[in-house]
Scaffold this motif. Structure first.
Motif, PDB file in Angstrom:
ATOM      1  N   THR A 321       0.760  -1.234  -0.128  1.00  0.00           N
ATOM      2  CA  THR A 321      -0.397   0.017  -0.080  1.00  0.00           C
ATOM      3  C   THR A 321       0.757   1.397  -0.059  1.00  0.00           C
ATOM      4  N   PRO A 322       0.436   1.923  -0.132  1.00  0.00           N
ATOM      5  CA  PRO A 322       1.199   3.802  -0.651  1.00  0.00           C
ATOM      6  C   PRO A 322       0.883   4.126   1.261  1.00  0.00           C
ATOM      7  N   TYR A 323       0.255   3.821   2.072  1.00  0.00           N
ATOM      8  CA  TYR A 323       0.735   4.277   3.013  1.00  0.00           C
ATOM      9  C   TYR A 323       2.165   3.897   4.287  1.00  0.00           C
ATOM     10  N   ALA A 324       2.180   4.760   4.920  1.00  0.00           N
ATOM     11  CA  ALA A 324       3.181   4.580   5.950  1.00  0.00           C
ATOM     12  C   ALA A 324       2.936   4.537   6.712  1.00  0.00           C
ATOM     13  N   VAL A 325       4.078   3.979   7.447  1.00  0.00           N
ATOM     14  CA  VAL A 325       3.307   4.038   9.463  1.00  0.00           C
ATOM     15  C   VAL A 325       3.291   5.099  10.550  1.00  0.00           C
ATOM     16  N   TYR A 326       2.068   4.544  11.564  1.00  0.00           N
ATOM     17  CA  TYR A 326       1.785   5.834  11.533  1.00  0.00           C
ATOM     18  C   TYR A 326       3.641   5.944  12.985  1.00  0.00           C
ATOM     19  N   GLU A 332       2.672  11.646  12.414  1.00  0.00           N
ATOM     20  CA  GLU A 332       2.591  11.774  11.229  1.00  0.00           C
ATOM     21  C   GLU A 332       2.901  10.204  10.546  1.00  0.00           C
ATOM     22  N   GLY A 333       1.521   9.904   9.486  1.00  0.00           N
ATOM     23  CA  GLY A 333       1.228   7.852   9.148  1.00  0.00           C
ATOM     24  C   GLY A 333      -0.122   7.712   9.316  1.00  0.00           C
ATOM     25  N   HIS A 334      -0.193   6.759   8.742  1.00  0.00           N
ATOM     26  CA  HIS A 334      -1.436   5.568   8.692  1.00  0.00           C
ATOM     27  C   HIS A 334      -1.171   4.059  10.065  1.00  0.00           C
ATOM     28  N   TRP A 335      -0.707   2.963   9.476  1.00  0.00           N
ATOM     29  CA  TRP A 335      -0.591   2.188  10.136  1.00  0.00           C
ATOM     30  C   TRP A 335      -0.062   1.936  11.317  1.00  0.00           C
ATOM     31  N   ARG A 336      -1.139   1.290  12.514  1.00  0.00           N
ATOM     32  CA  ARG A 336      -0.491   1.687  13.805  1.00  0.00           C
ATOM     33  C   ARG A 336      -0.697  -0.065  14.637  1.00  0.00           C
ATOM     34  N   GLN A 337      -1.195  -0.446  14.495  1.00  0.00           N
ATOM     35  CA  GLN A 337      -1.118  -1.819  15.152  1.00  0.00           C
ATOM     36  C   GLN A 337      -2.039  -3.043  14.060  1.00  0.00           C
ATOM     37  N   MET A 349     -10.079 -14.071  14.884  1.00  0.00           N
ATOM     38  CA  MET A 349      -9.880 -12.526  14.462  1.00  0.00           C
ATOM     39  C   MET A 349      -8.939 -11.575  14.024  1.00  0.00           C
ATOM     40  N   ALA A 350      -8.886 -10.168  13.560  1.00  0.00           N
ATOM     41  CA  ALA A 350      -7.825  -9.970  13.102  1.00  0.00           C
ATOM     42  C   ALA A 350      -8.256  -8.384  13.628  1.00  0.00           C
ATOM     43  N   MET A 351      -7.991  -7.330  14.322  1.00  0.00           N
ATOM     44  CA  MET A 351      -8.470  -6.440  14.332  1.00  0.00           C
ATOM     45  C   MET A 351      -6.823  -4.572  13.345  1.00  0.00           C
ATOM     46  N   VAL A 352      -7.835  -4.457  12.819  1.00  0.00           N
ATOM     47  CA  VAL A 352      -6.475  -3.125  11.757  1.00  0.00           C
ATOM     48  C   VAL A 352      -6.990  -2.220  12.340  1.00  0.00           C
ATOM     49  N   PHE A 353      -6.089  -1.751  13.053  1.00  0.00           N
ATOM     50  CA  PHE A 353      -6.124  -0.066  13.825  1.00  0.00           C
ATOM     51  C   PHE A 353      -4.854   0.596  12.801  1.00  0.00           C
ATOM     52  N   PHE A 354      -5.754   1.697  12.260  1.00  0.00           N
ATOM     53  CA  PHE A 354      -5.178   2.482  11.013  1.00  0.00           C
ATOM     54  C   PHE A 354      -5.742   4.248  11.695  1.00  0.00           C
ATOM     55  N   ASN A 355      -4.700   4.944  11.150  1.00  0.00           N
ATOM     56  CA  ASN A 355      -4.962   6.858  11.708  1.00  0.00           C
ATOM     57  C   ASN A 355      -5.417   7.597  10.264  1.00  0.00           C
ATOM     58  N   PRO A 356      -6.053   7.529  10.043  1.00  0.00           N
ATOM     59  CA  PRO A 356      -7.136   8.616   8.391  1.00  0.00           C
ATOM     60  C   PRO A 356      -6.238   9.146   7.740  1.00  0.00           C
ATOM     61  N   GLN A 357      -5.343  10.252   9.516  1.00  0.00           N
ATOM     62  CA  GLN A 357      -5.065  11.414   9.287  1.00  0.00           C
ATOM     63  C   GLN A 357      -6.408  12.270   8.060  1.00  0.00           C
ATOM     64  N   LYS A 358      -5.758  12.981   6.654  1.00  0.00           N
ATOM     65  CA  LYS A 358      -6.854  13.270   6.107  1.00  0.00           C
ATOM     66  C   LYS A 358      -7.470  12.776   4.620  1.00  0.00           C
ATOM     67  N   LEU A 359      -7.209  11.106   4.998  1.00  0.00           N
ATOM     68  CA  LEU A 359      -7.583  10.386   3.940  1.00  0.00           C
ATOM     69  C   LEU A 359      -8.924  10.985   3.510  1.00  0.00           C
ATOM     70  N   GLN A 360      -9.288  11.186   2.743  1.00  0.00           N
ATOM     71  CA  GLN A 360     -11.197  10.569   2.106  1.00  0.00           C
ATOM     72  C   GLN A 360     -11.814   9.192   2.765  1.00  0.00           C
ATOM     73  N   GLU A 361     -12.798   9.808   2.517  1.00  0.00           N
ATOM     74  CA  GLU A 361     -13.978   8.341   3.008  1.00  0.00           C
ATOM     75  C   GLU A 361     -13.577   7.148   2.427  1.00  0.00           C
ATOM     76  N   LYS A 362     -13.523   8.051   0.490  1.00  0.00           N
ATOM     77  CA  LYS A 362     -13.769   7.376  -0.281  1.00  0.00           C
ATOM     78  C   LYS A 362     -13.056   6.431  -0.845  1.00  0.00           C
ATOM     79  N   GLU A 363     -11.103   6.559   0.077  1.00  0.00           N
ATOM     80  CA  GLU A 363      -9.693   6.182  -0.131  1.00  0.00           C
ATOM     81  C   GLU A 363      -9.969   4.890   1.233  1.00  0.00           C
TER      82      GLU A 363
END
Length: 619
Positions: A321-326, A332-337, A349-363
């Motif tokens: 993906t084009p998204y950096a780690v937090y 800054e960054g997105h992927w957290r846990q 069960m897998a739970m993905v924790f992500f920081n949207p920052q300024k990403l649009q809902e569509k993304e």
């Protein structure tokens, strides 16, 4: 047991650190701090003045100039506090005078405290109100406190100065020790941090843990003697019989599994120790120690193979993906846990924790769709993830926060487990013991000690998904469970129904708010409370309610950290007073159950019974 506290989910110390910048909170409430020595104060004497004058402070204070809230900006030091006051005393004192602090750090031995506020107005109001105020016989003084340097940048600056040969830039002992550690392979460093007893034979581990619990019981004996003189004759006999302990300690119960036993693991996402970006695993050190490097859990002995497989597949996905780690350094960054939960029924069960920052809902929707396809149709299919969730985290939210809404991506909404022949469903945030085979041993022992019959009413406090109460329901007249997490309460109700039980009810709320009312309403010849609280123990209001309810004669206390629960034990046993109403309890027996092999942690069960002074059985 509730999932409120992150530590309670991770008694084995497995979770990634949730630490951010210095003096920063991970939730919007005041947190009590353990007493510290004067090191922090001494260090701060050499740091620049706080708040407005930070421009010249240098890069190590960059974080407080970012457009993000940090309590370091609005921090004061209150000096000349009275002796023997505690955190709650100071909090009540400030609230009484209309002061609402964001965080309090009390350094009791030095008679001063650091107090932070959410804005300059509140800080200035507190300084004006408290400075010169008399509390008991002490006149208080207040001054601006100095911020801590960012640990990462401070360490980096020290290393640069040392490399450049600047005078006075010699590395300290801590840095030298860190360098020695860095000589070991990262896998060994992680093993030492996550499973510090991994080199110790298991029988020796059990002896160490039993010795630890023995020390707790010896301390409790001393505390009972200091706080309840009426128990001294009985206590003298107990200490003579049981090696200075207040009650007999049964042999520790070992875990059926010593490796791969954890059914819940939380993995941080960051830059690897090898420099490889977007690595999923465990932090090599804490942020406050100046480290954010992440190491794969592939050789960590207490993580199950299913979880390791999910980690590896998820790592492959995020690297496409084009998204950096937090980054906790820059925010800054997105992927957290990544949180992975597994069961003996082969559900994951897998739970993905992500920081949207300024990403649009569509993304975000496109990312979730790609994530779901990867685990159902793509290379991640081999992980057999049966339940996948996506969790959005805010800019300042700590990893592992339990009140964040989970967005279901694909698969079932729950995973299911069998325990003691009963079926349980588990939601993303619900608590379930992390070592299922050992939990069966723990709950069986609780059932034996509770001395139940068909007339009994069981109060299951901090009940999680209802495992303890449901496992005992067929032996008793009624089970009443209390739990803070709403998800867990819904699970508990569904679990009772799935197991055909009609004599079980659950209440959602804080134990200190719900328990007193429920306890007073119970009419039963045999009332037994079973409490399995978070690491810090029960709220004092719950203990006071237990003491006051004379019809409650027996209490089984399950402690994941017996040292932290010591105040609860003391209050159960202390002499009656205006604050503590009702006859005291006394410990009858104790036992350790090892739910966390390869670590120093274990669960401790203590059976308390009400002292009956109308008979001679108290001696």
């Amino acid at each position: 047991m509730t999932d409120v506290a992150v530590d309670q989910n991770d008694p084995a110390g497995l979770l990634p650190s949730a630490e951010e910048k210095p003096e920063e909170l991970t939730e919007e409430k005041i947190q009590e701090n353990e007493p510290e020595d004067s090191t922090e104060k001494k260090n701060q004497e050499n740091e620049p003045e706080a708040a407005e004058g930070q421009a010249a402070a240098g890069d190590v204070y960059r974080y407080i100039k970012e457009d993000l809230f940090t309590s370091e900006i609005y921090k004061v030091e209150i000096q000349n506090l009275p002796k023997y006051i505690g955190f709650n005393d100071l909090k009540k004192f400030l609230n009484k005078h209309g002061i609402n602090p964001h965080k309090i750090k009390l350094l009791g031995r030095q008679k001063f405290a650091f107090v932070t506020f959410k804005n300059q107005e509140e800080r200035d109001k507190a300084m004006k109100a408290v400075h010169g105020m008399q509390w008991k016989s002490n006149v208080l003084s207040v001054r601006l406190a100095k911020p801590k340097a960012d640990p990462i940048l401070k360490k980096r600056k020290q290393e640069e100065e040392a490399d450049s040969g600047q005078p006075g830039a010699e590395r300290n002992t801590g840095s030298q020790e860190a360098e020695k550690e860095e000589e070991e392979p990262p896998s060994i460093q992680i093993a030492n941090a996550v499973t510090p007893l991994w080199k110790v034979p298991y029988e020796e581990q059990l002896m160490m843990k039993e010795k630890e619990v023995e020390g707790v019981l010896q301390k409790l004996a001393r505390e009972i003697g200091n706080n309840n003189k009426a128990m001294l004759p009985w206590l003298f006999v107990q200490k003579e019989k049981h090696n200075k302990m207040c009650c007999p300690l049964e042999a520790i119960r070992p875990s059926p599994l010593q490796t791969g036993y954890r059914n819940k693991c939380e993995f941080v996402i960051g830059v690897g120790a090898d420099g490889e970006d977007r690595t999923v695993g465990f932090r090599l050190g804490k942020y406050k120690g100046g480290s954010c490097a992440v190491v794969s859990p592939s050789e960590t002995t207490n993580v199950c193979s299913e979880a390791k497989r999910v980690v590896q597949c998820f790592q492959q996905f995020i690297r496409t993906t084009p998204y950096a780690v937090y980054s906790p350094e820059t925010y800054e960054g997105h992927w957290r846990q990544l949180t992975v939960r597994t069961t003996r029924l082969k559900q994951t069960m897998a739970m993905v924790f992500f920081n949207p920052q300024k990403l649009q809902e569509k993304e975000l929707e496109e990312l979730k769709q790609n994530l779901g396809q990867y685990f159902t149709e793509g290379e991640g299919k081999e992980c057999a993830v049966t339940s996948l969730y996506f969790v959005r985290m805010g800019q300042r939210t700590s990893a592992g926060t339990e009140d964040l809404p989970c967005e279901h991506v694909t698969g079932e909404e729950w995973i299911h487990e069998e325990l003691l022949g009963l079926k349980f469903r588990i939601s993303p945030h619900s608590f379930f013991q992390t070592n299922t085979p050992a939990a069966e041993i723990l709950y069986s022992a609780v059932g034996e000690w509770a001395q139940l019959d068909q007339d009994s009413t069981v109060l299951d406090v901090c009940c999680g998904t209802g495992t303890i109460g449901i496992s005992l329901a067929k032996r008793v007249k009624k089970v009443i469970g209390i739990e803070l997490c709403q998800e867990a309460v819904k699970d508990a109700e569904a679990n009772a129904k799935a197991n055909g039980l009609t004599n079980v009810e659950f209440h959602c709320g804080k134990a200190e708010d719900v328990f007193p009312t429920i306890l007073n309403a119970v009419v039963s010849p045999n009332v037994t409370a079973i409490v399995d609280p978070p690491r810090a123990g029960l709220h004092s209001k719950v203990i006071l309610a237990i003491r006051k309810a004379e019809h409650l004669k027996r209490l089984v206390y399950v402690a994941c950290n017996a040292k932290a629960a010591m105040n609860n034990f003391i209050d159960l046993c202390r002499a009656p007073s205006n604050r503590v109403r009702g006859a005291a309890f006394r410990p009858v027996k104790a036992m350790a159950v090892d739910l966390f092999p390869q670590t120093m942690h274990c669960e401790t069960i203590l059976l308390f019974e009400r002292v009956d002074y109308s008979t001679n059985t108290d001696v």
